[in-house]
Design a protein around this motif. Structure first.
Motif, short mmCIF file in Angstrom:
data_model
loop_
_atom_site.label_atom_id
_atom_site.label_comp_id
_atom_site.label_asym_id
_atom_site.label_seq_id
_atom_site.Cartn_x
_atom_site.Cartn_y
_atom_site.Cartn_z
N PHE A 36 0.81 -1.22 0.00
CA PHE A 36 0.00 0.00 0.00
C PHE A 36 0.84 1.27 0.00
CE2 PHE A 36 -4.13 -2.08 1.59
CZ PHE A 36 -4.67 -2.03 0.31
N GLY A 37 1.99 1.23 0.72
CA GLY A 37 2.84 2.43 0.75
C GLY A 37 3.24 2.86 -0.65
N PRO A 38 4.00 2.01 -1.36
CA PRO A 38 4.44 2.40 -2.70
C PRO A 38 3.30 2.51 -3.72
CG PRO A 38 5.23 0.19 -2.13
CD PRO A 38 4.64 0.77 -0.89
N LEU A 39 2.20 1.78 -3.52
CA LEU A 39 1.05 1.94 -4.43
C LEU A 39 0.46 3.33 -4.28
CD1 LEU A 39 -0.90 -1.46 -4.15
CD2 LEU A 39 0.09 -0.50 -6.24
N ALA A 40 0.27 3.76 -3.05
CA ALA A 40 -0.40 5.03 -2.77
C ALA A 40 0.37 6.21 -3.35
CB ALA A 40 -0.60 5.21 -1.27
N THR A 41 1.69 6.15 -3.31
CA THR A 41 2.49 7.28 -3.80
C THR A 41 2.68 7.23 -5.30
OG1 THR A 41 4.47 5.98 -3.40
CG2 THR A 41 3.78 7.51 -1.65
N GLY A 42 2.31 6.12 -5.91
CA GLY A 42 2.53 6.00 -7.35
C GLY A 42 3.93 5.49 -7.69
#
Lengths: 396, 376
Positions: free
Chosen positions: B106-112
């Protein structure tokens, strides 16, 4: 966006569902059907209208003071879903309930509302629509039926055509020319005419289905009390536009969708049971695809109507978007009715008279009847003009 | 019951649309990907990729319905399909991810930072996930996928593969040993369809979405992708309607705007009707998918098939009504035609989805009949 319902709305649904289960004949839609013979069928529908009224299930979203139950548009949508689920019969008084009623609610005097609305709700009085004439079809503003004011009466002379259910109707609302010298849109008035008045005569027209739902209606020195004028003198065109917005609008579409969904469900069942080679008709992937597309389109009719409801609930006015709804359902239904014949093959061509007829020949009859959909309530060509000019802003 | 979008949902969709219009290469005549990264970064900065991430994972916690109009804008603006596939992957992690997967992704997904491409289609195979050939055996994935949009630019692949005789979803790094990505030469190079070969790629147990315990993630992928793609395609259809109406108002022949001729006006009206019907179908699918309703599969397939049909018709009509100009490279209508075709064939073509609608409807009617009998 939310398709969940409140507890009150669910209670409304369950009330109606229970009422329908009790009111419909045992075996309805499976072993018991509408009468085959035309007049008997219409009288059956009239009786069904009256039964619905006795349970308080007609004119449901009209104000309580005129006999309605003040239902919301959401409840109106639930009503359509439940009627479809129960495969309920069609109404005979659709013109009264969907057109005359809403128009009188919008533009009628208090006396007119009190006089007419309760009898539409109870279906004591069936209504016909006197708009089209032999020389005023798509060019509706060219109506020539004259109404001349004489004292406290109008004297009406002329001819209307395609007047559906005139033979069962007690009343007719009509567009009449009250000022022959004014520009054509400005000299029309909206009049309520008692079909039992001396000088009214009707002649049934035979349709391509062999039925005679519609008629020619003649007015020969028919006296109409001046109090039957709706709205102002010569303001009939504007009122007619409201009537047409209802005729083409989401309530009408939802009511029709009930029938189309019933027909499509029946087609799916028949195609899933009719033997073909070593299996059944709907084993064919092409048939599955055709049926799938028909399901999507018949569902989309309902969704398009519901989108329109939501726009009204959010404060938007009824307008030319009704033409989108009408253009969509009419062609989608025609495609489904035509596909039914194609899918069933030769047995689908057999009519109700033949002992081997499929589903009492209903698919063939519906196919023929469907040809009217894209002509009445304003032909598809007129709807496309309205959409093109008034919604998309294309030049005239 | 309410079938309207609220102010925030509409405004979000408009913002995404405006943002994409800042990157003209996305819709320019030449099939270029030169602004894909810039557009991606701008969308990430806007926060698009954090919208579907739950609040407890530091996201915005929105639902699919909240982003429906944004997805439509992605379609109309010809954004890279990687944007849509990353959103689909995010929703799948939300629904099926283990706690560890959520923490990691979720961390890297959320930031793109994390771009996810979805590897579904195989040569010689249809859409039924049960019949796909890619398989994990002894912890290693082998097989070849085709038409994986944006695989060459993706960090991670979400691969549909059989594992223990069950369709599963596996996250695979594009740089992992044994993964070969080759961009295919196809109708829409801006969609970057790739062939991805897996040659004994090691799949750790924690790479299977939800631990691989059931085929629910694959079924959800199919419905999610169908729904999201219906949004992309109806976005294209509406863009074609707008472009065509505008042209018909200004282009003159015989001394009049061609839109005054009924032969043109009526075709524009028919397009408008279909766009409305397609939108109603698509939005209803978004809601059913967001709610995980019993009608999820039927409404998703309905939307995928119908909106693809409508987009195809709208692109064809747009080119025809633009006349000779419509057939020119510089008018750029071909970009929409090409993209619509690529989207139409992904995750099941219309014929497959219509058949699925029929099958679901028959099953629903049988269940209904059983319920009625049980009640009686």
């Amino acid at each position: 966006m939310d398709f969940n319902y409140t507890p009150e709305e669910n209670a409304f649904r369950m009330d109606l569902r229970k009422w329908l289960a009790d009111a419909l004949p045992k075996g309805w839609g499976e072993t018991v059907f509408e009468p085959e013979e035309e007049e008997a069928r219409y009288l059956f529908r009239r009786d069904w209208d009256r039964k619905l009224a006795s349970g308080g299930w007609t004119g449901i979203n009209w104000p309580v003071e005129y006999g309605g139950r003040g239902a919301t548009l959401v409840e109106r949508a639930i009503f359509a879903e439940e009627m479809a689920r129960a495969r309920a019969p069609e109404s005979l008084n659709i013109i009264g309930q969907n057109l005359a009623g809403p128009t009188i609610l919008h533009f009628g005097t208090e006396a007119q509302k009190k006089r007419f609305l309760p009898k539409i709700i109870s279906s004591e009085e069936i209504w016909a629509q006197g708009f089209s004439e032999p020389n005023a079809g798509s060019d509706l503003a060219s109506v020539r039926t004259r109404a001349e004011r004489k004292g406290d009466k109008f004297i009406v002379n002329g001819q209307k055509i395609w007047t559906s259910f005139a033979q069962y109707s007690q009343w007719c609302f009509a567009l009449v020319r009250t000022d022959p010298d004014a520009p054509k849109h400005k000299g029309i008035s909206f009049l309520l005419i008692d079909m039992n008045s001396p000088g009214v005569s009707i002649r049934p027209l035979r349709q391509i289905s062999g039925e005679s739902e519609f008629n020619e209606t003649f007015f020969d020195d028919v006296e109409v009390p001046a109090e039957n004028l709706v709205g102002d003198l010569n303001d009939g065109w504007r009122i007619a536009m409201t009537t047409l917005a209802y005729e083409r609008g989401p309530e009408d579409c939802l009511a029709r969708q009930i029938r189309f969904k019933r027909e499509l469900d029946s087609l799916i069942d028949v195609a899933g049971a009719m033997p073909m080679d070593d299996g059944v008709v709907s084993d064919d992937p092409g048939v599955q695809e055709d049926l799938g597309r028909a399901i999507v389109e018949i569902d989309a009719m309902r969704l398009v109507a519901l989108r329109s409801f939501s726009r009204f609930l959010n404060g938007e006015e009824r307008g030319p978007d009704a033409s989108i709804i009408k253009l969509y359902w009419s062609h989608a239904a025609q495609r489904m009715n035509e596909k039914a014949i194609d899918i069933l093959g030769a047995p689908g061509l057999l009519t109700g008279e033949d002992p081997e007829a499929v589903a009492r020949g209903s698919f063939g009859m519906s196919y023929l009847q469907s040809k009217a959909f894209t002509i009445y309530s304003g032909s598809s060509e007129i709807q496309r003009n309205i959409i093109g000019e008034r919604l998309l802003g294309l030049p005239r | 019951m309410n079938f309207a979008f609220n102010e925030e949902q509409r405004s979000l969709g408009e913002t995404v649309g405006q943002l994409l219009s800042d990157f003209p290469a996305l819709t320019a005549p030449d099939l270029s990907r030169e602004q894909d990264d810039d557009a991606w970064n701008a969308l990430a900065e806007l926060g698009l990729f954090s919208l579907l991430v739950p609040e407890e994972n530091d996201g915005v916690g929105l639902s699919l319905v909240d982003v429906a109009l944004s997805v439509e804008a992605l379609g109309a603006g010809l954004a890279s399909p990687l944007v849509a596939s990353t959103l689909i992957a995010t929703e799948l992690v939300k629904r099926f991810g283990t706690d560890a997967q959520k923490d990691a992704l979720f961390g890297p997904l959320a930031t793109g930072e994390l771009k996810v491409a979805i590897a579904y289609t195989e040569r010689g195979k249809g859409t039924d996930p049960e019949k796909l050939a890619c398989a994990i055996s002894g912890g290693c994935l082998s097989g070849t996928k085709i038409a994986v949009a944006g695989a060459d630019a993706a960090d991670r692949l979400l691969v549909v593969a059989r594992n223990n005789d069950q369709a599963s979803l596996a996250f695979v790094e594009t740089g992992a040993a044994g993964v070969t990505v080759r961009q295919q030469d196809d109708l829409d190079p801006s969609a970057a369809l790739c062939e991805v070969a897996f040659d004994g790629v090691e799949i750790a147990a924690d790479a299977l979405l939800g631990g691989g315990a059931s085929d629910a993630p694959v079924n959800a992928l199919l419905d999610l992708a169908a729904t999201v793609y219906s949004g992309l395609t109806i976005g294209i259809a509406n863009r074609m309607l707008e472009t065509t109406v505008e042209y018909a108002k200004t282009r003159e022949q015989f001394g009049k705007a061609i839109g005054s001729f009924q032969s043109i006006k009526h075709r524009c009206a028919d397009m408008a009707v279909l766009v409305e019907a397609g939108r109603a179908t698509s939005y209803f699918a978004f809601w059913n998918c967001a709610e995980d309703s019993a009608e999820r599969a039927q409404t998703a397939s309905a939307a995928k098939a119908y909106c693809a049909d409508i987009a195809r018709d709208a692109c064809n009509e747009a080119i025809q009504i633009h006349g000779g100009m419509g057939f020119t490279w510089e008018m750029a209508l071909h970009r929409y035609l090409r993209r619509a075709k690529v989207l139409e064939s992904a995750f099941g073509n219309p014929a497959w989805h219509y058949r699925r609608v029929h099958a679901e409807a028959v099953a629903g009617r049988e269940a209904d009949a059983t319920a009625c009998r049980d009640a009686a």
